[in-house]
Design a protein around this motif. Structure first.
Motif, PDB file in Angstrom:
ATOM      1  N   PRO A 263      -1.027  -4.898  -4.476  1.00 30.40           N
ATOM      2  CA  PRO A 263      -1.951  -5.994  -4.140  1.00 30.40           C
ATOM      3  C   PRO A 263      -3.403  -5.529  -4.101  1.00 30.40           C
ATOM      4  CG  PRO A 263      -0.714  -5.285  -2.205  1.00 30.40           C
ATOM      5  CD  PRO A 263      -0.100  -4.580  -3.374  1.00 30.40           C
ATOM      6  N   VAL A 264      -4.289  -6.482  -4.343  1.00 26.01           N
ATOM      7  CA  VAL A 264      -5.730  -6.211  -4.341  1.00 26.01           C
ATOM      8  C   VAL A 264      -6.381  -7.153  -3.341  1.00 26.01           C
ATOM      9  CG1 VAL A 264      -7.856  -6.304  -5.705  1.00 26.01           C
ATOM     10  CG2 VAL A 264      -5.740  -5.438  -6.739  1.00 26.01           C
ATOM     11  N   SER A 265      -7.238  -6.596  -2.493  1.00 25.24           N
ATOM     12  CA  SER A 265      -7.944  -7.389  -1.485  1.00 25.24           C
ATOM     13  C   SER A 265      -9.346  -7.715  -1.978  1.00 25.24           C
ATOM     14  CB  SER A 265      -8.010  -6.629  -0.158  1.00 25.24           C
ATOM     15  OG  SER A 265      -6.709  -6.396   0.355  1.00 25.24           O
ATOM     16  N   LEU A 266      -9.712  -8.962  -1.828  1.00 24.90           N
ATOM     17  CA  LEU A 266     -11.050  -9.419  -2.195  1.00 24.90           C
ATOM     18  C   LEU A 266     -11.838  -9.741  -0.935  1.00 24.90           C
ATOM     19  CD1 LEU A 266     -10.140 -11.795  -5.167  1.00 24.90           C
ATOM     20  CD2 LEU A 266     -10.771  -9.385  -5.275  1.00 24.90           C
ATOM     21  N   ALA A 267     -13.028 -10.216  -1.142  1.00 26.19           N
ATOM     22  CA  ALA A 267     -13.871 -10.576   0.002  1.00 26.19           C
ATOM     23  C   ALA A 267     -13.263 -11.761   0.750  1.00 26.19           C
ATOM     24  CB  ALA A 267     -15.275 -10.917  -0.484  1.00 26.19           C
ATOM     25  N   ASN A 268     -13.692 -11.915   2.015  1.00 22.80           N
ATOM     26  CA  ASN A 268     -13.275 -13.034   2.862  1.00 22.80           C
ATOM     27  C   ASN A 268     -11.766 -13.044   3.125  1.00 22.80           C
ATOM     28  OD1 ASN A 268     -15.969 -14.011   2.871  1.00 22.80           O
ATOM     29  ND2 ASN A 268     -15.598 -15.049   0.901  1.00 22.80           N
ATOM     30  N   GLY A 269     -11.147 -11.856   3.060  1.00 26.54           N
ATOM     31  CA  GLY A 269      -9.744 -11.761   3.400  1.00 26.54           C
ATOM     32  C   GLY A 269      -8.778 -12.320   2.373  1.00 26.54           C
ATOM     33  N   VAL A 270      -9.224 -12.525   1.150  1.00 29.99           N
ATOM     34  CA  VAL A 270      -8.356 -13.051   0.084  1.00 29.99           C
ATOM     35  C   VAL A 270      -7.580 -11.894  -0.529  1.00 29.99           C
ATOM     36  CG1 VAL A 270      -8.274 -14.227  -2.125  1.00 29.99           C
ATOM     37  CG2 VAL A 270      -9.905 -14.957  -0.379  1.00 29.99           C
ATOM     38  N   ASN A 271      -6.255 -12.019  -0.570  1.00 25.98           N
ATOM     39  CA  ASN A 271      -5.387 -10.986  -1.141  1.00 25.98           C
ATOM     40  C   ASN A 271      -4.678 -11.528  -2.384  1.00 25.98           C
ATOM     41  OD1 ASN A 271      -5.830  -8.952   0.867  1.00 25.98           O
ATOM     42  ND2 ASN A 271      -4.516 -10.121   2.264  1.00 25.98           N
ATOM     43  N   LEU A 272      -4.724 -10.738  -3.441  1.00 23.57           N
ATOM     44  CA  LEU A 272      -4.012 -11.084  -4.678  1.00 23.57           C
ATOM     45  C   LEU A 272      -2.793 -10.190  -4.781  1.00 23.57           C
ATOM     46  CD1 LEU A 272      -7.022 -11.365  -7.166  1.00 23.57           C
ATOM     47  CD2 LEU A 272      -6.023 -13.143  -5.719  1.00 23.57           C
ATOM     48  N   ASP A 273      -1.614 -10.830  -4.841  1.00 27.86           N
ATOM     49  CA  ASP A 273      -0.383 -10.046  -4.846  1.00 27.86           C
ATOM     50  C   ASP A 273       0.513 -10.529  -5.975  1.00 27.86           C
ATOM     51  OD1 ASP A 273       1.576  -8.241  -4.133  1.00 27.86           O
ATOM     52  OD2 ASP A 273       1.649  -8.846  -2.029  1.00 27.86           O
ATOM     53  N   VAL A 274       1.811 -10.441  -5.757  1.00 30.17           N
ATOM     54  CA  VAL A 274       2.782 -10.695  -6.819  1.00 30.17           C
ATOM     55  C   VAL A 274       2.717 -12.128  -7.329  1.00 30.17           C
ATOM     56  CG1 VAL A 274       4.683 -11.359  -5.281  1.00 30.17           C
ATOM     57  CG2 VAL A 274       5.192 -10.302  -7.488  1.00 30.17           C
ATOM     58  N   HIS A 275       2.305 -13.056  -6.484  1.00 31.03           N
ATOM     59  CA  HIS A 275       2.212 -14.442  -6.938  1.00 31.03           C
ATOM     60  C   HIS A 275       1.114 -14.595  -7.996  1.00 31.03           C
ATOM     61  CE1 HIS A 275       3.826 -14.438  -2.786  1.00 31.03           C
ATOM     62  NE2 HIS A 275       4.689 -15.313  -3.295  1.00 31.03           N
ATOM     63  N   THR A 276      -0.018 -13.935  -7.771  1.00 32.78           N
ATOM     64  CA  THR A 276      -1.083 -13.938  -8.783  1.00 32.78           C
ATOM     65  C   THR A 276      -0.626 -13.206 -10.038  1.00 32.78           C
ATOM     66  OG1 THR A 276      -2.690 -13.876  -6.980  1.00 32.78           O
ATOM     67  CG2 THR A 276      -3.514 -13.417  -9.187  1.00 32.78           C
ATOM     68  N   PHE A 277       0.157 -12.152  -9.833  1.00 31.12           N
ATOM     69  CA  PHE A 277       0.725 -11.417 -10.975  1.00 31.12           C
ATOM     70  C   PHE A 277       1.604 -12.337 -11.812  1.00 31.12           C
ATOM     71  CE2 PHE A 277       3.697  -8.598 -13.102  1.00 31.12           C
ATOM     72  CZ  PHE A 277       2.880  -7.563 -13.546  1.00 31.12           C
ATOM     73  N   LEU A 278       2.376 -13.201 -11.169  1.00 30.83           N
ATOM     74  CA  LEU A 278       3.218 -14.169 -11.888  1.00 30.83           C
ATOM     75  C   LEU A 278       2.357 -15.157 -12.673  1.00 30.83           C
ATOM     76  CD1 LEU A 278       5.959 -15.464 -12.499  1.00 30.83           C
ATOM     77  CD2 LEU A 278       5.746 -16.734 -10.337  1.00 30.83           C
ATOM     78  N   SER A 359       7.263  -3.762  -6.393  1.00 32.20           N
ATOM     79  CA  SER A 359       7.374  -3.029  -7.655  1.00 32.20           C
ATOM     80  C   SER A 359       8.457  -3.607  -8.546  1.00 32.20           C
ATOM     81  CB  SER A 359       7.651  -1.549  -7.365  1.00 32.20           C
ATOM     82  OG  SER A 359       8.871  -1.401  -6.652  1.00 32.20           O
ATOM     83  N   VAL A 360       9.643  -3.871  -7.996  1.00 30.37           N
ATOM     84  CA  VAL A 360      10.744  -4.400  -8.812  1.00 30.37           C
ATOM     85  C   VAL A 360      10.400  -5.785  -9.330  1.00 30.37           C
ATOM     86  CG1 VAL A 360      13.181  -5.058  -8.808  1.00 30.37           C
ATOM     87  CG2 VAL A 360      12.439  -3.004  -7.592  1.00 30.37           C
ATOM     88  N   MET A 361       9.800  -6.587  -8.480  1.00 27.93           N
ATOM     89  CA  MET A 361       9.462  -7.945  -8.888  1.00 27.93           C
ATOM     90  C   MET A 361       8.439  -7.935 -10.029  1.00 27.93           C
ATOM     91  SD  MET A 361      10.509 -10.899  -8.178  1.00 27.93           S
ATOM     92  CE  MET A 361      10.121 -12.601  -8.552  1.00 27.93           C
ATOM     93  N   ARG A 362       7.500  -7.041  -9.979  1.00 25.36           N
ATOM     94  CA  ARG A 362       6.507  -6.963 -11.058  1.00 25.36           C
ATOM     95  C   ARG A 362       7.173  -6.584 -12.384  1.00 25.36           C
ATOM     96  NH1 ARG A 362       3.464  -6.388  -6.605  1.00 25.36           N
ATOM     97  NH2 ARG A 362       1.208  -6.770  -6.715  1.00 25.36           N
ATOM     98  N   VAL A 363       8.070  -5.596 -12.338  1.00 27.34           N
ATOM     99  CA  VAL A 363       8.773  -5.191 -13.552  1.00 27.34           C
ATOM    100  C   VAL A 363       9.631  -6.329 -14.076  1.00 27.34           C
ATOM    101  CG1 VAL A 363      10.508  -3.618 -14.503  1.00 27.34           C
ATOM    102  CG2 VAL A 363       8.749  -2.741 -12.962  1.00 27.34           C
ATOM    103  N   LEU A 364      10.293  -7.054 -13.180  1.00 29.34           N
ATOM    104  CA  LEU A 364      11.136  -8.163 -13.594  1.00 29.34           C
ATOM    105  C   LEU A 364      10.314  -9.276 -14.237  1.00 29.34           C
ATOM    106  CD1 LEU A 364      13.995  -9.295 -13.624  1.00 29.34           C
ATOM    107  CD2 LEU A 364      13.547 -10.306 -11.365  1.00 29.34           C
TER     108      LEU A 364
END
Length: 412
Positions: A263-278, A359-364
């Protein structure tokens, strides 16, 4: 009298073509101005009114002023003009609306450029002058500039007024384009087709004044504006499919690469994780689908001579052969299956219990996306192959006919 001299006398140099649908209030003035222009220039010409089913007596008024009238049964601005062009007798044609908004008394610049060898001479109302209330503000500051910009962008046509209704052209050259539209988009089709065939095109200043009709114009702002824009897009698969597809692929790939490690954290507490990856994976999938649509559309347009064979993007078509496409598709599917296998193995290593989810979810996600792209590409290659069947059949038939002709010639 020789045939050449007879032909010169019978065939006028210039036809002034006026499409007409219930223009009784203005058609006489248009014909009269056009006639005076021919007399002033000393040009052997005719005035042709292509009537599209007028019920107000426009035909009789035009005939009384000296025009030749042809009746066009198919309704539509484009249908009237196309019929008029094919029945015109002049070597050159200058067309303009019958609402008395264009200056038929000053056609000198158009004829001069046509005589210089230009195939299409467009009027530019923005350079010549637009009278007050002659053009709606929405058309003047949004519609025409935007559509003209897209015309220049898509087709590299150096025109400032893409949709001016007053224009001149070499009749034979325009007939060779085999124009087919029946509505207001006929004006766009003429310019686009001429540009794609590398015709010589130029602009001359012209004026526009408020029309002399008491009724509303035939032009419908949003409806006809959309028809013009959609027509521009359909004749430019690059801008309709290829460029948007490449943009989606680039955006999705960059986002996926950034998020794959975690996951990557942006300003104002916004986190980009597996959902953004999808979402990024779906963007890549849609981009690839759009890009393959563009390649198929390009092939179709070249096959049916809507675009020239050397149109931009043809290199991609030549690279995407049947065998290469299937190999790439198979490789993507196998890669995806390998990723799914790795994911299942990892899940089995914890007795199918809780997973290291990110990790598994990203590969899938990547694996499923790879399989989907491979299937899409495989079907695209087969569709492209189906489209090539008539071409191959025509080439074989032509080769057989040539061989028979050569053998007959040798026997003779």
């Amino acid at each position: 009298m020789t045939a050449q001299v007879y032909r010169y006398i019978e065939e006028p140099e210039l036809t002034i073509l006026i499409p007409c649908l219930n223009e009784a209030e203005t058609i006489e003035r248009c014909v009269e101005k056009a006639k005076l222009c021919l007399l002033r220039l000393g040009v052997h010409g005719e005035i042709l009114v292509a009537d599209n089913g007028s019920t107000d007596g426009s035909q009789d008024l035009a005939i009384a002023k000296g025009a030749r009238v042809v009746h066009v049964p198919d309704r539509g601005y484009g249908a009237a003009l196309r019929h008029g062009i094919h029945t015109a007798r002049g070597r050159y044609v200058i067309m303009g609306d019958g609402d008395d908004s264009y200056d038929f008394s000053n056609l000198d610049p158009f004829l001069a450029k046509l005589r210089d060898g230009f195939d299409l001479v467009m009027g530019n109302r923005f350079k010549g002058g637009i009278a007050e209330d002659a053009m709606p503000l929405l058309h003047r500051y949004l519609g025409n500039p935007v559509l003209s910009f897209f015309g220049r962008l898509f087709f590299k046509i150096d025109l400032g007024d893409f949709h001016c209704g007053l224009r001149g052209f070499n009749r034979e050259r325009i007939c060779d384009l085999e124009l087919y539209t029946t509505g207001m988009e006929f004006a766009s089709e003429m310019v686009i087709s001429a540009a794609l065939k590398s015709y010589r095109i130029c602009e001359v200043p012209t004026t526009l004044k408020k029309d002399g009709r008491s009724r509303p114009p035939h032009l419908r702002t949003w409806h006809d504006g959309w028809r013009h824009l959609s027509f521009l897009l359909m004749f430019s698969p690059r801008w309709l499919f290829v460029y948007p597809g490449l943009a989606l692929i680039l955006l999705g790939v960059v986002t996926a690469v950034i998020l794959f490690p975690g996951p990557v954290s942006l300003a104002n507490g916004v986190n980009l994780d597996v959902h953004t990856f999808l979402v990024a994976a779906i963007a890549v999938l849609i981009g690839v689908q759009t890009l393959t649509f563009g390649l198929i559309a390009q092939r179709f347009a070249i096959k049916y001579r809507l675009l020239p064979p050397g149109a931009s993007g043809s290199r991609g078509l030549s690279f995407l052969t049947f065998d290469r496409g299937l190999l790439v598709a198979a490789a993507l599917i196998l890669l995806g299956l390998f990723g799914i296998g790795w994911s299942l193995f990892t899940w089995a290593s914890v007795d199918f219990g809780p997973l290291r989810y990110p990790s598994v979810m990203r590969v899938l996600i990547l694996s499923l996306t790879s399989i989907a792209i491979g299937v899409q590409l495989g079907f695209t290659v087969f569709l492209s192959g189906i489209m090539n069947i008539p071409n191959k059949r025509d080439r074989i038939r032509a080769a057989v006919e040539n061989a028979l002709l050569r053998s007959g010639h040798h026997r003779g």
